[in-house]
Design a protein around this motif. Structure first.
Motif, mmCIF file in Angstrom:
data_model
loop_
_atom_site.group_PDB
_atom_site.id
_atom_site.type_symbol
_atom_site.label_atom_id
_atom_site.label_comp_id
_atom_site.label_asym_id
_atom_site.label_seq_id
_atom_site.Cartn_x
_atom_site.Cartn_y
_atom_site.Cartn_z
ATOM 1 N N HIS A 1 -33.241 -45.667 -5.535
ATOM 2 C CA HIS A 1 -32.921 -45.000 -6.332
ATOM 3 C C HIS A 1 -33.774 -44.970 -7.590
ATOM 4 O O HIS A 1 -34.592 -44.337 -6.950
ATOM 5 N N TYR B 1 -35.293 -44.912 -9.694
ATOM 6 C CA TYR B 1 -37.116 -45.963 -10.899
ATOM 7 C C TYR B 1 -37.886 -45.901 -9.370
ATOM 8 O O TYR B 1 -39.307 -46.217 -9.279
ATOM 9 N N ASP C 1 -28.587 -43.709 -9.358
ATOM 10 C CA ASP C 1 -27.853 -44.435 -10.240
ATOM 11 C C ASP C 1 -27.935 -46.016 -8.744
ATOM 12 O O ASP C 1 -26.973 -45.534 -8.077
ATOM 13 N N SER C 2 -27.690 -47.411 -9.785
ATOM 14 C CA SER C 2 -26.495 -47.933 -8.307
ATOM 15 C C SER C 2 -25.794 -47.624 -8.547
ATOM 16 O O SER C 2 -24.576 -48.077 -7.560
ATOM 17 N N MET D 1 -29.517 -54.348 -5.164
ATOM 18 C CA MET D 1 -29.014 -52.485 -4.982
ATOM 19 C C MET D 1 -28.143 -53.210 -3.431
ATOM 20 O O MET D 1 -27.061 -52.600 -3.587
ATOM 21 N N TYR E 1 -23.457 -57.596 -15.508
ATOM 22 C CA TYR E 1 -23.966 -56.318 -15.462
ATOM 23 C C TYR E 1 -23.734 -56.797 -13.805
ATOM 24 O O TYR E 1 -24.480 -57.780 -13.669
ATOM 25 N N ASN F 1 -26.327 -55.584 -11.980
ATOM 26 C CA ASN F 1 -28.505 -56.156 -12.144
ATOM 27 C C ASN F 1 -27.889 -57.912 -12.021
ATOM 28 O O ASN F 1 -28.605 -58.408 -12.898
ATOM 29 N N THR G 1 -22.110 -50.910 -14.606
ATOM 30 C CA THR G 1 -23.147 -50.490 -14.831
ATOM 31 C C THR G 1 -24.066 -50.041 -16.606
ATOM 32 O O THR G 1 -22.117 -49.825 -16.723
ATOM 33 N N SER G 2 -25.141 -49.399 -16.237
ATOM 34 C CA SER G 2 -25.594 -48.916 -17.537
ATOM 35 C C SER G 2 -24.454 -47.275 -17.883
ATOM 36 O O SER G 2 -24.197 -46.975 -19.339
ATOM 37 N N HIS H 1 -32.647 -45.674 -22.844
ATOM 38 C CA HIS H 1 -31.681 -46.782 -21.848
ATOM 39 C C HIS H 1 -30.675 -47.505 -22.613
ATOM 40 O O HIS H 1 -31.571 -48.146 -23.447
ATOM 41 N N GLU I 1 -30.665 -51.057 -22.048
ATOM 42 C CA GLU I 1 -31.377 -51.788 -22.053
ATOM 43 C C GLU I 1 -32.560 -51.841 -23.179
ATOM 44 O O GLU I 1 -33.070 -52.974 -23.260
ATOM 45 N N SER J 1 -27.280 -44.015 -19.308
ATOM 46 C CA SER J 1 -28.342 -44.421 -18.275
ATOM 47 C C SER J 1 -29.098 -43.742 -17.506
ATOM 48 O O SER J 1 -28.863 -42.580 -17.676
ATOM 49 N N THR J 2 -29.681 -44.003 -16.333
ATOM 50 C CA THR J 2 -30.923 -42.814 -15.825
ATOM 51 C C THR J 2 -29.801 -41.527 -15.412
ATOM 52 O O THR J 2 -30.263 -40.413 -15.152
HETATM 53 O O1 CIZ Z 1 -27.230 -49.121 -12.863
HETATM 54 C C1 CIZ Z 1 -29.081 -48.663 -12.686
HETATM 55 O O2 CIZ Z 1 -28.896 -48.318 -11.821
HETATM 56 C C2 CIZ Z 1 -29.882 -49.220 -13.760
HETATM 57 C C3 CIZ Z 1 -29.958 -49.526 -13.582
HETATM 58 C C4 CIZ Z 1 -29.931 -48.572 -14.281
HETATM 59 C C5 CIZ Z 1 -29.935 -47.011 -14.620
HETATM 60 O O3 CIZ Z 1 -29.001 -46.562 -15.795
HETATM 61 O O4 CIZ Z 1 -29.442 -46.461 -13.625
#
Ligand code: CIZ
Length: 317
Positions: A30, A32, A46-47, A70, A118, A120, A134-135, A204, A206, A220-221
């Motif tokens: 991921h 992160y 991302d996820s 994930m 979501y 998550n 997802t975001s 983001h 969130e 999103s990311t």
């Molecule tokens: O969906 C995802 O991977 C998360 C948790 C955040 C993102 O924005 O990528």
């Protein structure tokens, strides 16, 4: 691998790639995750992106460097594959903020609404939902539904942002949040902005409402990766999300400067769950084939339906 890697990082990284080849494993990380884990992975994203990679892989083994929900989604979408999570402690406070029982109670309170959950979240919660998001696709998912009455779970900040993007729908929002994003306050971001005049703020969804409102872009990311390209004249970007994304942003845009929105890398915008997988855990995971993620077949069937409905909807960003 970067030229500045220490010998241990270099040796471990080499051993991980050797094991991955020998076992026909794919390593997914991921955005992160810590930089060294991102560097030894086959795919970083991302996820949603990683779930799609998991779906099309021909590998026998999927090593998921992310958090439990994930890896669980990768397993649900690929029931025949062995999916490994290198550290079982890699949970998610947001996913833990809703249980199957609390969602069932909530559905009873608001009968007849479509449940948008979501990703998550646990497999049990997904299985009780009509569709996941997802975001990167939440607004499109809500827009795609034929009903106007929505229950959005579990992230209140993402839910509120989605409701603002799709005002024609009546969205009731569950009261969960990601504590990493939710702890960030407008005053933290304003302080960083004051120090960096002209910097572009990308937040983001969130994040809390005041931060989303002051942002130049909300993404999103993965959306952040392309959002930076939309500000070609900007030199400095303030990033309001978990600090792991900075590694990919720097790789893609080496001439730009990225500053975490709290002004302090490793402080508030640092998810301890995302950071509990290092190279040692990945190496052990491949060598011992631990820790296998399993999902009860009935639960998996319900969760797969919600995930597959989501995958059919195009991304927002
Ligand atoms: O969906 C995802 O991977 C998360 C948790 C955040 C993102 O924005 O990528």
């Amino acid at each position: 691998m970067s030229a500045t890697a220490t010998p241990d990082v270099a040796a471990l990284s080499q051993e991980i790639r050797r094991l991955a080849k020998a076992k026909n494993a794919v390593i997914l990380a991921h955005n992160y995750q810590v930089p060294e884990v991102q560097e030894i992975s086959d795919h970083v994203g991302d996820s949603l992106g990683l779930a799609l990679e998991a779906q099309k892989t021909s590998a026998d083994l999927i090593v998921f460097c992310g958090v439990h929900f994930m890896a669980e989604s990768a397993k649900i979408l690929n029931p025949e594959k062995k999916v490994l999570l290198p550290n079982l402690a890699a949970g998610c406070s947001l996913a833990d903020s809703i249980t199957a029982e609390s969602l069932s109670d909530w559905k009873e309170k608001y009968p007849g609404r479509a449940v948008v959950t979501y990703v998550n979240s646990t497999a049990e919660v997904k299985a009780l939902s009509d569709i996941c998001c997802t975001s990167a696709n939440a607004a499109s998912v809500v827009r795609s539904l034929s009903t106007d009455k929505i229950l959005f779970t579990p992230d209140r900040n993402l839910g509120r942002w989605v409701a603002s993007q799709v005002p024609e729908k009546d969205v009731v929002i569950y009261d969960g949040c990601c504590p990493i994003h939710d702890v960030l306050r407008g005053s933290n971001v304003t302080r960083v902005r004051d120090l960096l005049p002209g910097a572009v703020l990308i937040a983001h969804p969130e994040c809390r409402e005041d931060i989303v409102e002051m942002a130049d872009a909300v993404a999103s990311t993965t959306g952040m990766m392309s959002a930076v390209g939309k500000f070609p004249d900007a030199k400095t970007f303030i990033i309001a999300t978990e600090n792991g994304i900075i590694h990919q942003l720097k790789k893609r845009y080496p001439d730009k400067e990225f500053v975490v929105a709290d002004g302090c890398i490793g402080c508030r915008l640092n998810c301890p769950y995302m950071k509990c997988i290092g190279l040692e855990e990945v190496e052990r995971s491949l060598r011992e084939e631990v820790f296998e993620v399993t999902v009860d077949a009935d639960v998996a069937a319900g969760a797969r339906r919600a995930l597959e409905r989501m995958i059919a909807v195009p991304r927002d960003n």
